[in-house]
Design an enzyme around this catalytic site. Structure first.
Site, PDB file in Angstrom:
ATOM      1  N   ILE A  99       0.710  -1.214   0.070  1.00 32.49           N
ATOM      2  CA  ILE A  99       0.015   0.164  -0.104  1.00 32.49           C
ATOM      3  C   ILE A  99       0.900   1.334  -0.054  1.00 32.49           C
ATOM      4  CG2 ILE A  99      -1.837  -1.022   1.264  1.00 32.49           C
ATOM      5  CD1 ILE A  99      -1.310   0.163   3.863  1.00 32.49           C
ATOM      6  N   ASN A 139       0.858  -6.759   7.664  1.00 31.29           N
ATOM      7  CA  ASN A 139       2.160  -5.941   7.459  1.00 31.29           C
ATOM      8  C   ASN A 139       2.077  -4.669   6.934  1.00 31.29           C
ATOM      9  OD1 ASN A 139       4.906  -5.054   6.156  1.00 31.29           O
ATOM     10  ND2 ASN A 139       5.277  -6.954   7.677  1.00 31.29           N
ATOM     11  N   ARG A 141       3.628  -2.730   5.633  1.00 30.06           N
ATOM     12  CA  ARG A 141       4.066  -2.253   4.213  1.00 30.06           C
ATOM     13  C   ARG A 141       3.605  -3.031   2.908  1.00 30.06           C
ATOM     14  NH1 ARG A 141      10.784  -0.761   3.732  1.00 30.06           N
ATOM     15  NH2 ARG A 141      10.776   0.777   5.563  1.00 30.06           N
ATOM     16  N   GLU A 142       2.710  -3.926   3.399  1.00 26.11           N
ATOM     17  CA  GLU A 142       2.244  -4.916   2.218  1.00 26.11           C
ATOM     18  C   GLU A 142       0.603  -4.583   2.410  1.00 26.11           C
ATOM     19  OE1 GLU A 142       4.285  -9.027   1.645  1.00 26.11           O
ATOM     20  OE2 GLU A 142       3.893  -8.969   3.996  1.00 26.11           O
ATOM     21  N   MET A 143      -0.202  -5.137   3.320  1.00 23.35           N
ATOM     22  CA  MET A 143      -1.502  -4.721   3.076  1.00 23.35           C
ATOM     23  C   MET A 143      -2.134  -3.945   4.051  1.00 23.35           C
ATOM     24  SD  MET A 143      -2.924  -8.646   1.483  1.00 23.35           S
ATOM     25  CE  MET A 143      -4.334  -8.204   0.775  1.00 23.35           C
TER      26      MET A 143
END
Length: 437
Positions: A99, A139, A141-143
Site C-alpha cells: 500500500i 504487515n 508495508r504490504e496490505m
C-alpha cells in the site's frame, strides 16, 4: 511455530522404502486429478494436512479472497498484486510493493508448488500456508490492516462474503477460516509439467543437446544438485534448507548486524519478525531472525527451480536480474563472508557451460507458460553481455581460493532419462538405446 506439514525430507523414506519415521500423517483424501508428471500422489498426500484438503467451494472462495483488494487498508493491494498468476505467481519486480507504493525488502517467491514447502517465506518464518496467508494482510508495508479483528469486521460487512463463509464453513467470517480459504486455493497451484518432466520419464528428444549438457553439468561440475537435486524424492529442485550463499554480503557487515539483531529480535514474536524481515536492515539476517542461531546468519531458503525462467529477478532481495547473473554468482563461489556456506566455492565453468546450464534451467518451466518463458529467455539473452556478477579469474582459479572442481557424469554411461517417473520406484524401460545381446 507449528511443525510444517509438507516435510519434504521424509519423502526418501516414504517413497523409496514405505517406512515412515516420524512422518506427517498423510491426507486420506484423493489428490485432485490429473496431477502433472512432476507431482506424485504420495507427495500431495504428505503435503496436505488432514482436514485441510481443498474442496471446490473452499478453493473458489480462496481464489476470490486472493484477488480481493479490499483485504488491504486502502483497498489497493491484494495477494495477487505480488503473486500474479499470469506471471507465474510472482510480480516480476526485484522488490515487491504494498500500500502507498511502499517497497518491502524481499522479492516475492512464487506460489506455484508452495504447498510442498516445508516452511513458507524466504526465512521460513511461517510453518504452513495458513500461517503465511495471515501475515501480509497485517504487515504495514504490504496490505496494512491493523489487526485480525479489523480484517474480520471489514469482510463481515461485505454481504457476498458473509453469505459465502456461512455456506463454505457453516459459520461467520473469522480470520482462521479466511486464511484456510486462501490456503486451499494455493494448494491447487501445483506445477510439474515441464519439458524436463518428459525427458526424465523417457523422452530423450524432449531436451536439446545444450539442455542435456546443462543437466549433466547440473549434476556434476556445477554442483547444483547439492542443494537443488531433482529426483523422485525431491521433485521441487530444493533441499528445503537455509544457506548463506553470499548474496547479502554485498551490502552488510554480518557480524555487527547479528550482534544488533540478538538485542532486537524477540524470539517467537511472529508479528515483529515479519516486520523486521520486510522493513528493516535486519532483513538480511535471513533465517537468523527466526532462530537466533549464529549458523543461520544471512541464510535463506533454497528456492524451487521449477519455473525459474519466468520468476525472476532472483534471490531473496531480487538483486540478480538474469539466470546468467545467478550462474556467475555461483561460478565465483559467492561473496566471501564469515558465515558463508561451506559448499560455496568456485566452479570453473566456461562460458559455453554457463549457457548450457541456463538453457537447462529454462527447460524447467511448465509448458503452460511456454509463451512467457520464451519472452523471458529472449529478454535475458539480450542482457547476456551485461554481467555484473561475472569474475572469470576467480571462477577459473587464477586468483583467490582455488577449491576443487567436481566431475561431470557421462551421459553415455548413465542416461538420466532412464531414472523413472517421479514418485514411482519402478524405473521406466530405456527407450533410446538397444542393449547388446
Amino acid at each position: 511455530m507449528r511443525l510444517p506439514s509438507g516435510v519434504v525430507t521424509v519423502l526418501a523414506v516414504v517413497l523409496n522404502t514405505g517406512v515412515g519415521h516420524a512422518a506427517p500423517t498423510p491426507s486420506q483424501a484423493s489428490p485432485p486429478p490429473p496431477l502433472p508428471p512432476g507431482v506424485s500422489a504420495t507427495l500431495w498426500r504428505l503435503a496436505v494436512p488432514p482436514g485441510s484438503e481443498p474442496t471446490p467451494e473452499k478453493v473458489a472462495l480462496g481464489e476470490k479472497l486472493f484477488r480481493e483488494k479490499r483485504l488491504s487498508a486502502d483497498n489497493t493491494v491484494a495477494c495477487m498484486t505480488c503473486h500474479e498468476p499470469e506471471l507465474g505467481f510472482t510480480d516480476g519486480k526485484a522488490l515487491s510493493e504494498g500500500i502507498g507504493n511502499q517497497k518491502v525488502t524481499r522479492n516475492s517467491p512464487t506460489v506455484l508448488n508452495a504447498l510442498f514447502n516445508a516452511t513458507q517465506f524466504w526465512d521460513g518464518r511461517a510453518g504452513t500456508l495458513e500461517d503465511q496467508a495471515k501475515l501480509p494482510i497485517l504487515n504495514p508495508r504490504e496490505m496494512g490492516m491493523p489487526s485480525p479483528e479489523a480484517v474480520v469486521q471489514k469482510v463481515r460487512a461485505i454481504p457476498e462474503y458473509a453469505a459465502e463463509f456461512k455456506k463454505v464453513f457453516g459459520r461467520e467470517v473469522n480470520y482462521d477460516d479466511l486464511a484456510a480459504a486462501i490456503a486451499a486455493f494455493e494448494r491447487m497451484q501445483f506445477s510439474g509439467s515441464a519439458r524436463f518432466d518428459k525427458f526424465i520419464t523417457g523422452d530423450a528428444k524432449a531436451l536439446t543437446a545444450s539442455e542435456k549438457n546443462g543437466w549433466a553439468l547440473f549434476n556434476g561440475k556445477a554442483r547444483c544438485n547439492s542443494c537443488h537435486a531433482g529426483n523422485a524424492v525431491s521433485p521441487l529442485f530444493s533441499d528445503q534448507k537455509f544457506h548463506n550463499i553470499g548474496v547479502a554480503a554485498h551490502k552488510q557487515d554480518f557480524v555487527t548486524l547479528a550482534r544488533k539483531g540478538v538485542q532486537v529480535v524477540r524470539t517467537g514474536d511472529e508479528k515483529q519478525i515479519d516486520e523486521l524481515a520486510l522493513q528493516t536492515e535486519f532483513s538480511e539476517l535471513g533465517r537468523f531472525l527466526v532462530t537466533k542461531q549464529e549458523n543461520d546468519v544471512g541464510s535463506f531458503k533454497t528456492p524451487t527451480l521449477r519455473n525459474a525462467g519466468i520468476t525472476g529477478p532472483y534471490m531473496h532481495d531480487g538483486s540478480l536480474t538474469t539466470l546468467w547473473d545467478v550462474m556467475d554468482h555461483y561460478n565465483k563461489g559467492g561473496v566471501p563472508n564469515p558465515f558463508l556456506d561451506g559448499g560455496m566455492q568456485r566452479l570453473g565453468l566456461t562460458e559455453p557451460e554457463v549457457d548450457d546450464l541456463v538453457a537447462f534451467l529454462f527447460a524447467l518451466t511448465d509448458t503452460k507458460f511456454d509463451k512467457l518463458n520464451k519472452e523471458q529467455l529472449a529478454k535475458q539473452r539480450a542482457r547476456r553481455n551485461n554481467r555484473p556478477e561475472r569474475d572469470t579469474e576467480v571462477a577459473m582459479g587464477k586468483k583467490g581460493n582455488l577449491g576443487d572442481l567436481a566431475p561431470n557424469p557421462d551421459l553415455n554411461v548413465k542416461n538420466p532419462a532412464d531414472l523413472g517417473i517421479y514418485g514411482d520406484v519402478t524405473p521406466v524401460a530405456p527407450s533410446t538405446q538397444s542393449k547388446p545381446r
